[in-house]
Design an enzyme around this catalytic site. Structure first.
Site, PDB file in Angstrom:
ATOM      1  N   CYS A 131      -6.461   3.296   8.360  1.00  0.00           N
ATOM      2  CA  CYS A 131      -7.921   3.182   8.447  1.00  0.00           C
ATOM      3  C   CYS A 131      -8.353   1.724   8.356  1.00  0.00           C
ATOM      4  O   CYS A 131      -8.457   1.159   7.261  1.00  0.00           O
ATOM      5  CB  CYS A 131      -8.571   4.008   7.335  1.00  0.00           C
ATOM      6  SG  CYS A 131     -10.366   3.935   7.371  1.00  0.00           S
ATOM      7  N   CYS A 134     -11.592   1.204   6.370  1.00  0.00           N
ATOM      8  CA  CYS A 134     -11.452   1.309   4.912  1.00  0.00           C
ATOM      9  C   CYS A 134     -10.739   0.082   4.333  1.00  0.00           C
ATOM     10  O   CYS A 134     -11.104  -0.422   3.272  1.00  0.00           O
ATOM     11  CB  CYS A 134     -10.634   2.541   4.522  1.00  0.00           C
ATOM     12  SG  CYS A 134     -10.980   4.014   5.468  1.00  0.00           S
ATOM     13  N   ASP A 135      -9.685  -0.375   5.003  1.00  0.00           N
ATOM     14  CA  ASP A 135      -8.782  -1.355   4.387  1.00  0.00           C
ATOM     15  C   ASP A 135      -8.785  -2.734   5.038  1.00  0.00           C
ATOM     16  O   ASP A 135      -8.133  -3.648   4.534  1.00  0.00           O
ATOM     17  CB  ASP A 135      -7.339  -0.810   4.441  1.00  0.00           C
ATOM     18  CG  ASP A 135      -7.198   0.479   3.655  1.00  0.00           C
ATOM     19  OD1 ASP A 135      -7.932   0.640   2.670  1.00  0.00           O
ATOM     20  OD2 ASP A 135      -6.372   1.317   4.047  1.00  0.00           O
TER      21      ASP A 135
END
Ligand code: NAP
Length: 304
Positions: A131, A134-135
């Site tokens: 992701c 997200c990261d």
């Protein structure tokens, strides 16, 4: 959660939320079950720019908007991990509870496919991520590698290029699978490099963190190591259909077979969104499926 509903929807991505909107607006007593956060893949997507009427929106924002709208007509939303659905439309949850729907809509989407190479699982959360949204921030000014040449890989590479020092995309053929217009953006982005005709062999780590990836040339079998801090595999998806394995409604790749009403061969059991056997997996087609399934369920339940 009660025992009996008109409509039980499993999965709160665009398909499930659209089904909830149509079902609850039509007056069906509707339950949405989700085992993560609402929004499905939207919450892992940076920008959506092909949802009609919305020029560009962050995935998380569209997810929030869809969720608020879907639950504004009394659809009930609950956390629930579904283990099994049977022919009687009983839905068995992992906490032991069972709910029944006069109609069920399976909108469980897909999950990211693994590379299945050494170092992948071991370094999940230590440099390997599925992701970018997200990261990605963990890789500010670092070098990252993206594996895959589909829409997901290329779109997320563009997002990562806004944060990382460099993004190297590795594809196994000499052509991308992604749409042309996304390919043009890749070509124009100076931070993005492409390595063609290579497959990943193993992920390397040092002191508990990713340090690189070993690639193999598909023609010459020559190997090379790319040093990097982050690796983002985007090599496709597999359907989340474990809970309907026994119903005989899946094709050979595990996707749900449905008719034009998004109904499976079992009356009252529907499927919508990425989980069904179809060509075009998009937010807009997921919404389409959810609306069709819920509307057909409404007519069937009310006998009109
Ligand atoms: P995808 O379209 O199936 O692409 C997967 C990519 O990974 C392909 O380039 C494939 O290579 C490569 N690949 C597969 N297995 C591999 C392996 N073991 N090693 C190396 N490379 C491997 O998957 P996706 O990008 O996740 O997209 C899934 C669906 O969602 C598609 O229908 C897509 O159109 C849709 N989607 C749409 C949008 C959008 O419209 N903006 C955004 C995201 C996703 P080959 O090409 O050689 O097979």
């Amino acid at each position: 959660m009660e025992r009996q509903y008109d409509l039980v929807i499993i999965g709160a991505g665009p398909a499930g939320l659209s089904a909830a909107l149509y079902g609850s607006r039509a007056g069906l007593k509707t339950l949405i079950l989700e085992n993560g956060a609402p929004g499905g893949k939207l919450i892992k997507t940076n920008k959506i720019s092909n949802y009609p009427g919305v020029k560009e929106i962050e995935g998380t924002q569209l997810a929030m908007d869809m969720f608020e709208q879907a639950t504004s007509f009394q659809a009930e939303y609950a956390y629930g991990e579904v283990n099994k659905i049977d022919e009687n439309k009983d839905v068995y949850l992992s906490d032991g509870s069972v709910v029944n729907g006069k109609a069920i809509i399976l909108a469980t989407g897909t999950k990211e496919r693994l590379l299945n190479i050494p170092g992948e699982k071991e370094n999940l959360g230590h440099g390997v991520s599925f992701c970018a949204v997200c990261d990605g921030a963990f890789f500010r000014d670092k070098d990252v590698v993206v594996i895959g040449g589909g829409n997901s890989a290329l779109e997320e590479s563009i997002y990562l290029a806004g944060l990382a020092r460099s993004v190297t995309i590795v594809i196994r053929r000499d052509v991308f699978r992604a749409e042309e217009h996304i390919q043009s953006q890749i070509e124009e982005n100076e931070k993005i490099h492409v390595i063609k005709k290579h497959i990943p062999v193993q992920i390397l780590s040092s002191e508990g963190k990713v340090s690189g990836i070993e690639l193999e040339n598909v023609d010459t079998h020559e190997k090379q190591v790319i040093e990097c801090s982050g690796i983002f595999p985007y090599v496709g998806q597999d359907p989340n259909t474990d809970c309907v394995q026994d119903l005989g409604v899946l094709n050979e790749r595990g996707y749900v077979l449905v008719d034009a009403n998004c109904q499976t061969k079992i009356p009252g059991i529907y499927a919508a969104g990425d989980v069904i056997d179809k060509e075009l997996r998009q937010v807009v087609t997921a919404c389409n499926d959810g609306a069709i399934a819920a509307q057909h369920a409404f007519h069937t339940i009310k006998g009109i």
